[in-house]
Scaffold this active site. Sequence first.
Site, short mmCIF file in Angstrom:
data_model
loop_
_atom_site.label_atom_id
_atom_site.label_comp_id
_atom_site.label_asym_id
_atom_site.label_seq_id
_atom_site.Cartn_x
_atom_site.Cartn_y
_atom_site.Cartn_z
N ASP A 183 -37.77 -77.37 -16.53
CA ASP A 183 -37.67 -77.36 -15.07
C ASP A 183 -38.36 -76.18 -14.41
O ASP A 183 -38.57 -76.19 -13.19
CB ASP A 183 -36.20 -77.36 -14.66
CG ASP A 183 -35.56 -78.73 -14.93
OD1 ASP A 183 -34.52 -78.78 -15.59
OD2 ASP A 183 -36.17 -79.74 -14.53
N HIS A 199 -31.35 -73.07 -22.44
CA HIS A 199 -31.23 -74.47 -22.87
C HIS A 199 -30.13 -74.55 -23.92
O HIS A 199 -29.97 -73.65 -24.72
CB HIS A 199 -32.55 -74.97 -23.49
CG HIS A 199 -32.63 -76.46 -23.52
ND1 HIS A 199 -32.06 -77.21 -24.51
CD2 HIS A 199 -33.20 -77.32 -22.65
CE1 HIS A 199 -32.29 -78.48 -24.27
NE2 HIS A 199 -32.98 -78.59 -23.15
C1 SDX Z 1 -32.58 -79.73 -18.42
O1 SDX Z 1 -30.07 -81.00 -22.40
C2 SDX Z 1 -31.29 -81.27 -22.14
O2 SDX Z 1 -32.06 -81.68 -22.99
C3 SDX Z 1 -31.66 -81.11 -20.69
C4 SDX Z 1 -33.16 -81.19 -20.38
C5 SDX Z 1 -33.69 -82.58 -20.59
O3 SDX Z 1 -34.89 -82.72 -20.83
O4 SDX Z 1 -32.89 -83.54 -20.42
O5 SDX Z 1 -33.87 -80.27 -21.20
C6 SDX Z 1 -33.43 -80.84 -18.93
O6 SDX Z 1 -31.54 -79.98 -17.88
C7 SDX Z 1 -33.00 -78.31 -18.67
C8 SDX Z 1 -31.93 -77.28 -18.18
C9 SDX Z 1 -32.06 -77.13 -16.65
N1 SDX Z 1 -30.96 -76.23 -16.16
C10 SDX Z 1 -31.22 -74.99 -15.74
O7 SDX Z 1 -32.32 -74.45 -15.80
C11 SDX Z 1 -30.00 -74.26 -15.19
C12 SDX Z 1 -29.96 -72.84 -15.71
N2 SDX Z 1 -29.64 -72.89 -17.16
C13 SDX Z 1 -28.32 -72.72 -17.57
O8 SDX Z 1 -27.30 -72.95 -16.68
C14 SDX Z 1 -28.05 -72.97 -19.04
O9 SDX Z 1 -29.03 -72.33 -19.76
C15 SDX Z 1 -27.94 -74.41 -19.51
C16 SDX Z 1 -27.00 -75.19 -18.67
C17 SDX Z 1 -29.29 -75.06 -19.50
C18 SDX Z 1 -27.43 -74.35 -20.94
O10 SDX Z 1 -26.19 -73.85 -20.88
P1 SDX Z 1 -25.25 -73.59 -22.14
O11 SDX Z 1 -25.86 -74.08 -23.40
O12 SDX Z 1 -23.90 -74.10 -21.77
O13 SDX Z 1 -25.26 -72.04 -22.25
P2 SDX Z 1 -24.19 -71.09 -21.56
O14 SDX Z 1 -24.00 -71.50 -20.14
O15 SDX Z 1 -22.99 -71.04 -22.44
O16 SDX Z 1 -24.94 -69.69 -21.57
C19 SDX Z 1 -24.97 -68.88 -22.77
C20 SDX Z 1 -25.23 -67.47 -22.27
C21 SDX Z 1 -24.29 -67.06 -21.15
O17 SDX Z 1 -24.20 -65.64 -21.20
P3 SDX Z 1 -22.74 -64.98 -21.45
O18 SDX Z 1 -21.88 -65.49 -20.31
O19 SDX Z 1 -22.29 -65.52 -22.81
O20 SDX Z 1 -23.01 -63.51 -21.40
O21 SDX Z 1 -26.54 -67.37 -21.69
C22 SDX Z 1 -26.42 -67.07 -20.28
C23 SDX Z 1 -25.01 -67.38 -19.88
O22 SDX Z 1 -24.61 -66.56 -18.81
N3 SDX Z 1 -27.33 -67.94 -19.59
C24 SDX Z 1 -27.99 -67.60 -18.50
C25 SDX Z 1 -28.76 -68.73 -18.18
N4 SDX Z 1 -28.56 -69.68 -19.07
C26 SDX Z 1 -27.66 -69.20 -19.95
N5 SDX Z 1 -27.98 -66.47 -17.77
C27 SDX Z 1 -28.79 -66.47 -16.69
N6 SDX Z 1 -29.58 -67.50 -16.31
C28 SDX Z 1 -29.58 -68.63 -17.03
N7 SDX Z 1 -30.36 -69.64 -16.67
#
Ligand code: SDX
Length: 372
Positions: free
Chosen positions: A308, A257
């Site tokens: 989710d 998140h």
């Molecule tokens: C919702 O914003 C809100 O409030 C949204 C929500 C709401 O109520 O409205 O809460 C609802 O959208 C929840 C999120 C649903 N999405 C997912 O579950 C998709 C999977 N999650 C990710 O793609 C990610 O965690 C996000 C998009 C939710 C957040 O992304 P960020 O803040 O941009 O973080 P990032 O992509 O920069 O990741 C930071 C690190 C990275 O590692 P490095 O590349 O630095 O080594 O964490 C890793 C990412 O690779 N990472 C994950 C991951 N999420 C982050 N690695 C594997 N699986 C994941 N899910």
Amino acid sequence: MTTVAKGLEGVVAATSAISAIENGMLTYRGIDIDVLAERSNFEEVVYLLWHGRLPKASELEALRSALIEAAGVPEDVLAVLRRAPQNTHPMTVLRTAISALALYDAEAEDMSEAANIRKAVRLVAKTPTLVAAWQRIRSGEEPVAPRSNGSIAESFLTMLHGREPDPTHVEALDKAFILHADHEFNASTFAARVTVGTLSDMYSGVVAALGALKGPLHGGANEQVMAMLEEIGAPDRVEAYIRGKLERKERIMGFGHRVYKDGDPRAKHLREMSRRLTESIGESKWYAMSVAIERLVGELKGLKPNVDFYSASVYHSLGIPRDLFTPIFAISRMAGWTAHILEQYSDNRLIRPRAEYVGPSNVPYVPIEARG
Ligand code: SDX
């Protein structure tokens, strides 16, 4: 130029009095989501988000009646669904149908606060009807009319399945609606605020929000979580599957998140609902797999489930088709989107950030005959 905040991470774009995410807690108008999830209901939360306080009994009754009265959808809008190709993604259908609703709303362009509140009621009331109607139409069945009594959760399940819903399912869906109703400046809510920040209308604002919610990094994740669970198939295949995905640097949907770094407070409610509901339908394996995935992703990536992750097995247990999971999210978040639109209108300033230009400069114009 200050440094670029990619994805606006950490940027505070405006003040808001609707919901707060602080110290790992989520509050709606100052009330803890844990308390609302246990003691409130979706219609009461809708009132709270719009008006800033819990309703009196008479006010809640009036809102319930207004939502029931507004739940019907013009036949011309249902005609849009009837002509849509059956394999159209339900979020695409919903975005189109909500946009079409504006054609038949005489107040669509009326920017008065009273008209905007009435439009908010119509949007919250009609979204469930449209989602259920699409499911019926794409299945070759006639839409079921909204109930003339009961809650939005009860009416939606009735329209979706064409029968009296199980009271435990109504209670679970109502709680899921409470948990999904608002979440500060998430991507879809911010899209709505940017849109109405130009003083565009409420329908335009929620259509922009629907477009943003559809993406798998946002509301689209719940559908992807169920697809992952079905692809894994059994608890003993979880470890190999998850390790493989992480080794390939693939994201595990339902985890991580932008704001919560020590867990999403909504997940614990949905985890318990998943345990109970999957057991009640004799499919505890989905819960067992989800717990195993949560443990492994925590160990390997230090990531925790977001809203989710467990909602996927909850919705599956309610007999909701997987590609309707994000529309279910939209049914609930329509309350938050309209609340934020009303708040943006009440103290508006055009939302227009800057970009740090990194393209070429001093480029000469070359006449076409000289371009080779
Ligand atoms: C919702 O914003 C809100 O409030 C949204 C929500 C709401 O109520 O409205 O809460 C609802 O959208 C929840 C999120 C649903 N999405 C997912 O579950 C998709 C999977 N999650 C990710 O793609 C990610 O965690 C996000 C998009 C939710 C957040 O992304 P960020 O803040 O941009 O973080 P990032 O992509 O920069 O990741 C930071 C690190 C990275 O590692 P490095 O590349 O630095 O080594 O964490 C890793 C990412 O690779 N990472 C994950 C991951 N999420 C982050 N690695 C594997 N699986 C994941 N899910």
